[in-house]
Design a protein around this motif. Structure first.
Motif, PDB file in Angstrom:
ATOM      1  N   SER A  29       6.346  -1.380  13.561  1.00  0.00           N
ATOM      2  CA  SER A  29       7.519  -1.402  12.682  1.00  0.00           C
ATOM      3  C   SER A  29       7.179  -2.183  11.421  1.00  0.00           C
ATOM      4  CB  SER A  29       8.716  -2.046  13.388  1.00  0.00           C
ATOM      5  OG  SER A  29       8.414  -3.374  13.774  1.00  0.00           O
ATOM      6  N   TYR A  30       7.812  -1.809  10.334  1.00  0.00           N
ATOM      7  CA  TYR A  30       7.586  -2.483   9.054  1.00  0.00           C
ATOM      8  C   TYR A  30       8.515  -3.679   8.906  1.00  0.00           C
ATOM      9  CZ  TYR A  30       4.502   1.125   7.253  1.00  0.00           C
ATOM     10  OH  TYR A  30       3.430   1.958   7.059  1.00  0.00           O
ATOM     11  N   GLY A  31       7.993  -4.748   8.334  1.00  0.00           N
ATOM     12  CA  GLY A  31       8.804  -5.904   8.019  1.00  0.00           C
ATOM     13  C   GLY A  31       9.383  -5.770   6.622  1.00  0.00           C
ATOM     14  N   HIS A  32       9.837  -6.895   6.069  1.00  0.00           N
ATOM     15  CA  HIS A  32      10.447  -6.862   4.736  1.00  0.00           C
ATOM     16  C   HIS A  32       9.426  -7.090   3.625  1.00  0.00           C
ATOM     17  CE1 HIS A  32      10.389 -11.126   5.956  1.00  0.00           C
ATOM     18  NE2 HIS A  32      10.218 -11.383   4.661  1.00  0.00           N
ATOM     19  N   GLY A  33       8.172  -7.318   3.985  1.00  0.00           N
ATOM     20  CA  GLY A  33       7.178  -7.683   2.984  1.00  0.00           C
ATOM     21  C   GLY A  33       6.773  -6.593   2.012  1.00  0.00           C
ATOM     22  N   LEU A  34       7.039  -5.333   2.362  1.00  0.00           N
ATOM     23  CA  LEU A  34       6.652  -4.228   1.473  1.00  0.00           C
ATOM     24  C   LEU A  34       7.841  -3.631   0.725  1.00  0.00           C
ATOM     25  CD1 LEU A  34       3.924  -2.423   3.625  1.00  0.00           C
ATOM     26  CD2 LEU A  34       3.604  -3.931   1.651  1.00  0.00           C
ATOM     27  N   TRP A  73       3.838  -5.370   8.472  1.00  0.00           N
ATOM     28  CA  TRP A  73       4.142  -4.594   9.669  1.00  0.00           C
ATOM     29  C   TRP A  73       3.530  -5.290  10.883  1.00  0.00           C
ATOM     30  CZ3 TRP A  73       0.662  -2.506   5.996  1.00  0.00           C
ATOM     31  CH2 TRP A  73      -0.684  -2.487   6.394  1.00  0.00           C
ATOM     32  N   SER A  74       3.964  -4.860  12.048  1.00  0.00           N
ATOM     33  CA  SER A  74       3.403  -5.395  13.289  1.00  0.00           C
ATOM     34  C   SER A  74       3.542  -4.350  14.383  1.00  0.00           C
ATOM     35  CB  SER A  74       4.119  -6.685  13.696  1.00  0.00           C
ATOM     36  OG  SER A  74       5.500  -6.450  13.893  1.00  0.00           O
ATOM     37  N   PHE A  75       2.624  -4.390  15.346  1.00  0.00           N
ATOM     38  CA  PHE A  75       2.637  -3.455  16.466  1.00  0.00           C
ATOM     39  C   PHE A  75       3.383  -4.076  17.643  1.00  0.00           C
ATOM     40  CE2 PHE A  75      -0.669  -1.659  13.908  1.00  0.00           C
ATOM     41  CZ  PHE A  75      -0.628  -0.301  14.187  1.00  0.00           C
ATOM     42  N   SER A  76       4.127  -3.229  18.359  1.00  0.00           N
ATOM     43  CA  SER A  76       4.951  -3.719  19.459  1.00  0.00           C
ATOM     44  C   SER A  76       4.119  -4.295  20.591  1.00  0.00           C
ATOM     45  CB  SER A  76       5.840  -2.596  19.993  1.00  0.00           C
ATOM     46  OG  SER A  76       5.067  -1.489  20.424  1.00  0.00           O
ATOM     47  N   GLU A  77       2.870  -3.801  20.754  1.00  0.00           N
ATOM     48  CA  GLU A  77       2.009  -4.302  21.821  1.00  0.00           C
ATOM     49  C   GLU A  77       1.323  -5.610  21.432  1.00  0.00           C
ATOM     50  OE1 GLU A  77       1.578  -1.427  20.285  1.00  0.00           O
ATOM     51  OE2 GLU A  77       1.866   0.228  21.708  1.00  0.00           O
ATOM     52  N   HIS A  78       1.505  -6.050  20.170  1.00  0.00           N
ATOM     53  CA  HIS A  78       0.883  -7.258  19.624  1.00  0.00           C
ATOM     54  C   HIS A  78      -0.638  -7.121  19.471  1.00  0.00           C
ATOM     55  CE1 HIS A  78       4.716  -9.266  19.898  1.00  0.00           C
ATOM     56  NE2 HIS A  78       4.788  -9.013  21.203  1.00  0.00           N
ATOM     57  N   THR A  79      -1.156  -5.985  19.845  1.00  0.00           N
ATOM     58  CA  THR A  79      -2.558  -5.670  19.578  1.00  0.00           C
ATOM     59  C   THR A  79      -2.589  -4.306  18.902  1.00  0.00           C
ATOM     60  OG1 THR A  79      -2.809  -4.675  21.779  1.00  0.00           O
ATOM     61  CG2 THR A  79      -3.454  -6.987  21.533  1.00  0.00           C
ATOM     62  N   LEU A 123       6.015   7.786   7.646  1.00  0.00           N
ATOM     63  CA  LEU A 123       7.395   7.934   8.091  1.00  0.00           C
ATOM     64  C   LEU A 123       7.446   8.484   9.518  1.00  0.00           C
ATOM     65  CD1 LEU A 123      10.348   9.318   6.005  1.00  0.00           C
ATOM     66  CD2 LEU A 123      10.008  10.121   8.340  1.00  0.00           C
ATOM     67  N   ILE A 124       6.669   9.531   9.764  1.00  0.00           N
ATOM     68  CA  ILE A 124       6.603  10.099  11.112  1.00  0.00           C
ATOM     69  C   ILE A 124       6.000   9.096  12.086  1.00  0.00           C
ATOM     70  CG2 ILE A 124       5.527  11.912  12.519  1.00  0.00           C
ATOM     71  CD1 ILE A 124       5.634  13.706   9.999  1.00  0.00           C
ATOM     72  N   GLY A 125       4.952   8.420  11.632  1.00  0.00           N
ATOM     73  CA  GLY A 125       4.260   7.463  12.493  1.00  0.00           C
ATOM     74  C   GLY A 125       5.144   6.317  12.939  1.00  0.00           C
ATOM     75  N   VAL A 126       5.872   5.719  11.995  1.00  0.00           N
ATOM     76  CA  VAL A 126       6.667   4.538  12.337  1.00  0.00           C
ATOM     77  C   VAL A 126       7.894   4.900  13.163  1.00  0.00           C
ATOM     78  CG1 VAL A 126       8.210   4.467  10.316  1.00  0.00           C
ATOM     79  CG2 VAL A 126       7.451   2.325  11.386  1.00  0.00           C
ATOM     80  N   ASN A 127       8.393   6.123  13.021  1.00  0.00           N
ATOM     81  CA  ASN A 127       9.590   6.531  13.752  1.00  0.00           C
ATOM     82  C   ASN A 127       9.304   7.186  15.097  1.00  0.00           C
ATOM     83  OD1 ASN A 127      12.120   6.040  12.011  1.00  0.00           O
ATOM     84  ND2 ASN A 127      10.697   6.942  10.548  1.00  0.00           N
ATOM     85  N   THR A 128       8.049   7.574  15.328  1.00  0.00           N
ATOM     86  CA  THR A 128       7.713   8.233  16.593  1.00  0.00           C
ATOM     87  C   THR A 128       6.645   7.497  17.384  1.00  0.00           C
ATOM     88  OG1 THR A 128       5.963   9.639  15.647  1.00  0.00           O
ATOM     89  CG2 THR A 128       8.238  10.465  15.535  1.00  0.00           C
ATOM     90  N   LEU A 149      -9.435  -5.442   8.461  1.00  0.00           N
ATOM     91  CA  LEU A 149      -9.115  -6.769   7.945  1.00  0.00           C
ATOM     92  C   LEU A 149      -7.611  -6.931   7.749  1.00  0.00           C
ATOM     93  CD1 LEU A 149      -9.838  -9.509   6.677  1.00  0.00           C
ATOM     94  CD2 LEU A 149     -10.265  -8.295   4.518  1.00  0.00           C
ATOM     95  N   LEU A 150      -6.999  -5.928   7.128  1.00  0.00           N
ATOM     96  CA  LEU A 150      -5.576  -6.021   6.802  1.00  0.00           C
ATOM     97  C   LEU A 150      -4.697  -6.153   8.044  1.00  0.00           C
ATOM     98  CD1 LEU A 150      -3.396  -5.974   4.639  1.00  0.00           C
ATOM     99  CD2 LEU A 150      -3.471  -3.468   4.691  1.00  0.00           C
ATOM    100  N   GLU A 151      -5.079  -5.483   9.122  1.00  0.00           N
ATOM    101  CA  GLU A 151      -4.283  -5.546  10.351  1.00  0.00           C
ATOM    102  C   GLU A 151      -4.175  -6.971  10.893  1.00  0.00           C
ATOM    103  OE1 GLU A 151      -2.506  -3.280  11.395  1.00  0.00           O
ATOM    104  OE2 GLU A 151      -3.348  -1.400  10.656  1.00  0.00           O
TER     105      GLU A 151
END
Length: 220
Positions: free
Chosen positions: A97-102, A163-169, A84-89, A152-154
């Protein structure tokens, strides 16, 4: 009244049959996710797949003592709060950011993510219990297993709307954070002597690894 012990014993006595069912379950999921027409539907089923995997592993757990339940709840709650802290900060894993898959989210964080952490910590420590390594090597080994799983999961998480990272990496700090958290949780389990010997846990872990590899090779 449902007798949980009898149900668990029934599953344990039909181990090979249950493994076959799990393999078929993941094969169906793989097929559904690799077909464009059914992918959206199967993506929405991801939380249920995690719940089912956790339930199967739980049925093979030796004993749910009060201490064990307390530690499991702590790992769920602690990992959820970290996420929660990680995704919001963006200060722990990087900016993502998290998608709808979870599934259902609370403050931009899927409720299922804590269970995912608990399952992965448990099964990785269960695998280490198959070795005769010293305690410290088991802890470090379990942490590296989680790190390898995340590597692997990433690669497939964005394609499955997890989820996906804003930097795409994926930033290095993500992997460092995963390893540190895995290390702390594994250390907690070992120091408090939580029994993670579980016959089916390594099987579930292995099936998931093959599942994500197959997804990666198919969707890329």
């Amino acid at each position: 009244m449902i007798n949980i012990r009898n149900i668990a014993q029934s599953f344990r006595s039909n181990f090979s049959y249950l493994v076959s069912i799990i393999i078929i379950f993941y094969l169906v999921g793989f097929t559904g996710l690799t077909m464009p027409s059914t992918r959206p539907f199967f993506i929405h089923l991801t939380p249920f797949a995690l719940l089912l995997s956790s339930l199967v592993v739980g049925l093979f757990h030796s004993k749910f003592s009060a201490k064990t339940i307390l530690i499991f709840v702590f790992i769920y709650a602690a990992s959820f709060m970290v996420e929660l802290i990680g995704v919001n900060t963006g200060s722990i894993f990087g900016h993502y950011s998290y998608g709808h898959g979870l599934g259902i989210k609370l403050f931009n964080t899927p409720l299922i993510i804590g269970l995912n952490w608990l399952l992965l910590v448990y099964v990785s420590n269960s695998i280490m219990e198959l070795s005769n390594w010293p305690l410290i090597l088991k802890i470090v080994g379990a942490s590296f297993l989680l790190l390898a799983y995340d590597l692997l999961l990433e690669q497939v998480a964005p394609q499955l709307a997890m989820w996906s990272f804003s930097e795409h990496t994926v930033p290095v700090q993500n992997y460092v954070a995963w390893f540190v958290l895995a290390l702390l949780f594994s250390l907690l389990i070992k120091l408090l002597k939580i029994n993670t010997k579980n016959r089916i846990a390594p099987v579930v872990f292995g099936i998931q690894i093959f599942f994500f590899i197959a997804i990666l090779l198919t969707l890329n």
